[in-house]
Design an enzyme around this catalytic site. Sequence first.
Site, PDB file in Angstrom:
ATOM      1  N   ILE A 137      -5.962 -56.935  57.862  1.00 38.61           N
ATOM      2  CA  ILE A 137      -4.604 -56.455  58.040  1.00 38.61           C
ATOM      3  C   ILE A 137      -3.671 -57.655  57.930  1.00 38.61           C
ATOM      4  O   ILE A 137      -4.094 -58.803  58.087  1.00 38.61           O
ATOM      5  CB  ILE A 137      -4.414 -55.717  59.387  1.00 38.61           C
ATOM      6  CG1 ILE A 137      -4.867 -56.576  60.569  1.00 38.61           C
ATOM      7  CG2 ILE A 137      -5.143 -54.390  59.384  1.00 38.61           C
ATOM      8  CD1 ILE A 137      -4.703 -55.902  61.927  1.00 38.61           C
ATOM      9  N   ASP A 138      -2.413 -57.395  57.650  1.00 39.04           N
ATOM     10  CA  ASP A 138      -1.458 -58.470  57.409  1.00 39.04           C
ATOM     11  C   ASP A 138      -1.247 -59.333  58.648  1.00 39.04           C
ATOM     12  O   ASP A 138      -1.460 -58.890  59.785  1.00 39.04           O
ATOM     13  CB  ASP A 138      -0.110 -57.896  56.971  1.00 39.04           C
ATOM     14  CG  ASP A 138      -0.210 -57.092  55.683  1.00 39.04           C
ATOM     15  OD1 ASP A 138      -1.066 -57.442  54.840  1.00 39.04           O
ATOM     16  OD2 ASP A 138       0.558 -56.134  55.527  1.00 39.04           O
ATOM     17  N   LYS A 139      -0.782 -60.542  58.428  1.00 35.06           N
ATOM     18  CA  LYS A 139      -0.531 -61.505  59.507  1.00 35.06           C
ATOM     19  C   LYS A 139       0.318 -60.902  60.624  1.00 35.06           C
ATOM     20  O   LYS A 139      -0.011 -61.034  61.803  1.00 35.06           O
ATOM     21  CB  LYS A 139       0.163 -62.738  58.927  1.00 35.06           C
ATOM     22  CG  LYS A 139       0.618 -63.750  59.969  1.00 35.06           C
ATOM     23  CD  LYS A 139       1.409 -64.877  59.334  1.00 35.06           C
ATOM     24  CE  LYS A 139       1.970 -65.814  60.392  1.00 35.06           C
ATOM     25  NZ  LYS A 139       2.813 -66.894  59.806  1.00 35.06           N
ATOM     26  N   ARG A 237       3.329 -50.161  54.107  1.00 33.94           N
ATOM     27  CA  ARG A 237       4.649 -50.759  53.895  1.00 33.94           C
ATOM     28  C   ARG A 237       5.242 -50.315  52.565  1.00 33.94           C
ATOM     29  O   ARG A 237       6.433 -50.000  52.475  1.00 33.94           O
ATOM     30  CB  ARG A 237       4.522 -52.283  53.959  1.00 33.94           C
ATOM     31  CG  ARG A 237       4.004 -52.784  55.308  1.00 33.94           C
ATOM     32  CD  ARG A 237       3.511 -54.220  55.260  1.00 33.94           C
ATOM     33  NE  ARG A 237       4.602 -55.150  55.022  1.00 33.94           N
ATOM     34  CZ  ARG A 237       4.408 -56.461  54.800  1.00 33.94           C
ATOM     35  NH1 ARG A 237       3.163 -56.951  54.791  1.00 33.94           N
ATOM     36  NH2 ARG A 237       5.435 -57.249  54.602  1.00 33.94           N
TER      37      ARG A 237
END
Length: 301
Positions: A137-139, A237
């Site tokens: 998953i993204d930062k 997103r």
Amino acid sequence: MERIEYEITEELTGNRIDKALATLQPDWSRTQIQQWVKEEHVKVNGSAVKPNYKVKTADKLTVEQPEIEEYDVEAENLQLEIVYEDQDVLVVNKPVGMVVHPSAGHVSGTLVNGLMYQVTDLSGINGIMRPGIVHRIDKDTSGLLMVAKNDKAHVSLVNQLVAKSVNRVYTALVHGHIPHDNGTIDAPIGRDKRDRQRMAVVDDGKNAVTHFKVLERFGAYTLVECRLETGRTHQIRVHMKYIGYPLVGDPKYGQRKTIDFGGQVLHAGTVGFNHPTTDEYMEFTAPLPENFQQLLNELRS
């Protein structure tokens, strides 16, 4: 320098050489392959070709893979929250602001550094930079990740992701008032034609499906639950922006005027999968981070 050879089958005929090689070797990025073609590390039937070369049936491709610089990945005591662990798998709750695995110029403070300190065994399929990592998953997204502790478990979890049988549910705060209670976004995602650093809904993208349900409305904002059927890069997103409701705080896909949250307001709250050994379905949940919950309380008041 490692030498690898392939013969093009009918299924790959007509593809650009970078796309064909990326299909044969998913761990290689097309950007990396294009650079190798320019540097003549890739030959077709013994000869160098241009990056736009389209492969033909029975073409013999030779790749002289340059040595890839390896980085020393050190174990660090990052006090990760491991919500489940056995001999095959573990589930970890990644905090906001933490990168999942090391990369060039960023080899410390990642989830992998922390896992190496707290876990004695991790699968080696993805190499020393991504041990045990089967998805990410993204930062600036918080929440749950599955981690494989051996290669058998790794293969099982990856196959479940491919089969779309892993249950991944996220909570997101978006801009706008969504009038309907639920919906499905079925729109292919690929690299943005105008900005290769971003993803976008594009005609030639990969199949991407997101199911969403409205949880709460706050006038100019809506709290939604998103369930992933596929797992494309930045999928939630991109999809929420595509239907006109970008994520609050999103620096890449969001509105210029937004709530200063330090990143997108997105949390991977639920993950469910079949255990690699017992085949028993297991599901785990993680509560919203404190700053996410505080933001909702402020909107309610």
